[in-house]
Design an enzyme around this catalytic site. Structure first.
Site, short mmCIF file in Angstrom:
data_model
loop_
_atom_site.label_atom_id
_atom_site.label_comp_id
_atom_site.label_asym_id
_atom_site.label_seq_id
_atom_site.Cartn_x
_atom_site.Cartn_y
_atom_site.Cartn_z
N ARG A 253 -6.18 -38.86 31.38
CA ARG A 253 -5.50 -40.14 31.54
C ARG A 253 -4.27 -40.15 30.63
O ARG A 253 -4.12 -39.26 29.78
CB ARG A 253 -6.44 -41.29 31.20
CG ARG A 253 -7.63 -41.41 32.15
CD ARG A 253 -8.32 -42.74 31.97
NE ARG A 253 -9.52 -42.84 32.78
CZ ARG A 253 -9.54 -43.17 34.06
NH1 ARG A 253 -8.40 -43.42 34.68
NH2 ARG A 253 -10.68 -43.26 34.73
N ILE B 145 -1.75 -40.68 27.70
CA ILE B 145 -1.81 -40.86 26.25
C ILE B 145 -0.60 -41.68 25.81
O ILE B 145 -0.72 -42.78 25.30
CB ILE B 145 -1.85 -39.51 25.51
CG1 ILE B 145 -3.07 -38.69 25.94
CG2 ILE B 145 -1.88 -39.74 23.99
CD1 ILE B 145 -3.12 -37.30 25.34
N THR B 146 0.59 -41.12 26.04
CA THR B 146 1.82 -41.83 25.67
C THR B 146 2.69 -42.13 26.89
O THR B 146 3.81 -42.58 26.75
CB THR B 146 2.63 -41.00 24.66
OG1 THR B 146 2.94 -39.72 25.25
CG2 THR B 146 1.84 -40.78 23.38
N ASP C 247 1.80 -37.47 19.42
CA ASP C 247 1.20 -36.36 20.17
C ASP C 247 1.51 -35.08 19.39
O ASP C 247 2.46 -34.36 19.69
CB ASP C 247 1.78 -36.31 21.58
CG ASP C 247 0.87 -35.56 22.55
OD1 ASP C 247 -0.17 -35.03 22.10
OD2 ASP C 247 1.20 -35.48 23.75
#
Length: 495
Positions: free
Chosen positions: A202, A204-205, A263
């Protein structure tokens, strides 16, 4: 004898973090020295959990009670009113290792294992998780550290064995809105006859991950047994990796990376490769988009990452081919789960209105994967992939996968829209990937799958004064109003 407290589920969602609630002035807090943000250990006859203490003064819990957040209550596994005792937990040795990393020292595999075990035992609060993420970002992980962390992440989770000598996969490092090539590559490879069980992430950023996009069309929460059945029947599936216990520590780490919009390069390499190995992949094509506003900004940075992926991949038994692609602008025009899924379907259907850049990139990556498998001669992969797509067989394969993953869902775009208008005649010279992604997220994506952004103009396009540059879709009228006010202010300042 320790004081007994009755537990109470207070109905507060704290995601992964164990939180406990006690009234200010309670006797046990005074006698034991517990206060706000204290670490406490909660004991039942059969189980103990570690939690962070919050103090209340509004009657949420009464004297003689301890309230538990939803996840803490679930993990303790008791009923409302059962009695527990409290104690001070043993010191977390692993947090000393995080301090060492923050101070510039390297960590070895044993230290990473201690950290990961504490995270998986939910002994870390979000504060300590954040410290670990920041340490790995601020003090870049070496190749040896990345390899150690990757192995630890694999060893502390489940692994899937497909019983096959060849299991293909394709992944992107991300940072490029609309980059939904996986949903096109998978049916091409599967139709050719090679296994490609895809466990996707899914967002993240970003405004959408592959699992978010696929979920607008079909169920992605598949068990290993369901995935194996699909691979036996269709050579492929497109599932959410988080529904499985593959490198599970990664999903906990992501829970703090997402709100921080961080990240870490080393953690990203370890995250991707650990999940690929745990998912049973043997051959991986890794896409690194390069552009001034992409996640990877230069060929120099890409070359460093390429070395990490290839060397660590070899260490854990995955043959990795890294390819560089254009990261100067979003792929396609739709950004957000629903909008991206509709463009994937257009490409698979050979719709002339489908985005050519999404189609061409998907064919390229599928061709690279076919050649990496050794089943297609070098230089012929792209041609073979294009033939499968143009024949309509990739679309038929995709629809069979969708049907066996619960059947096609019916969705529509978000209800509220706002168009951002161009002020002058001219040509689009640049598009800021991160800012466009941020607009889509502010509109509600991926939490609201129908929210997002649709681009009317791409690089090189001529635009006229008064014409629309892009359209924002939102399910929440307040979110759209906030964005429209923001753009009206920007346009006023630019006049």
């Amino acid at each position: 004898m320790p004081s007994l407290l009755k537990i109470r589920k207070v109905g507060i969602d704290t995601y992964h973090e164990n939180i406990a609630y006690m009234p200010i002035g309670c006797e046990i807090c005074k006698s034991q020295g517990f206060g706000a943000l204290s670490k406490i250990e909660i004991h039942s006859a059969k189980k103990s959990i570690l939690a962070t203490l919050n103090m209340t003064e509004n009657g949420l819990v009464q004297m003689g009670e301890i309230g538990l957040s939803n996840i803490a209550f679930e993990r303790l596994g008791l009923a409302d009113g059962n009695e527990v005792t409290l104690s001070h937990p043993d010191p977390l040795l692993s947090t000393l290792f995080i301090r060492q990393k923050l101070d510039g020292f390297s960590l070895n595999k044993e230290k990473f294992l201690t950290i990961v075990k504490d995270i998986l035992s939910y002994r870390y609060s979000n504060i300590e998780l954040t410290a670990f993420v920041v340490a790995c970002t601020h003090q870049r992980l070496s190749e040896r550290e990345i390899g150690d962390l990757t192995e630890v992440m694999i060893e502390t989770g489940e692994r899937v064995d497909w019983g096959l000598p060849l299991v293909l996969d394709k992944h992107s490092v991300g940072g490029l809105p609309g980059n939904r090539t996986t949903m096109i590559v998978v049916p091409i490879i599967a139709e050719f006859g090679l296994p490609i069980p895809k466990t996707s992430s899914r967002a993240i950023t970003s405004p959408s991950g592959t699992a978010d996009t696929m979920e607008t069309l079909a169920n992605v929460r598949l068990s290993v047994a369901e995935m194996k059945q699909l691979v036996t029947e269709e050579n492929a599936c497109i599932a959410w990796g988080g529904a499985l216990a593959l490198a599970p520590v990664d999903d906990i780490i992501i829970s703090v990376e997402r709100p921080l919009n961080l990240d870490s390069e080393g953690q990203m390499v370890a995250s991707i490769l650990s999940k690929k190995r745990a998912a049973g992949s043997t051959h991986l094509v890794l896409d690194i988009p390069i552009g001034p506003t992409a996640k990877v900004r230069s060929v120099k940075d890409a070359n460093r990452m390429k070395k990490y992926f290839e060397n660590v991949g070899k260490r854990i038994g995955i043959k990795v081919r890294v390819v560089y692609t254009d990261g100067s602008q979003p792929v396609g025009r739709g950004i957000g789960p629903y909008l991206e899924a509709q463009e994937v379907l257009k490409v698979l259907k050979e719709d002339p209105l489908g985005p050519a850049d999404l189609r061409d990139k998907s064919i390229f990556l599928a061709g690279e994967l076919l050649e990496l498998s050794g089943k297609v001669r070098k230089g012929k992969g792209k041609e073979v992939a294009a033939q499968i797509l143009h024949s309509g067989k990739a679309y038929e394969k995709f629809m069979r996968i969708v049907e066996k993953q619960g059947g096609m869902k019916e969705l529509a775009p978000a209800r509220y829209t706002y168009e951002v208008i161009n002020l002058i005649d001219g040509e689009v010279r640049s598009i800021h990937n991160q800012k466009i992604a941020q607009v889509a997220k502010l509109a509600g994506a991926p939490h609201d799958p129908r929210a997002g952004v649709y681009l009317y103009a791409k690089l090189g396009d001529r635009v006229q004064q008064g014409g629309a540059l892009f359209r924002i879709y939102a399910e929440n009228e307040e979110e759209l109003q906030l964005l429209s006010n923001m753009f009206r202010l920007i346009l006023t300042l630019c006049r």
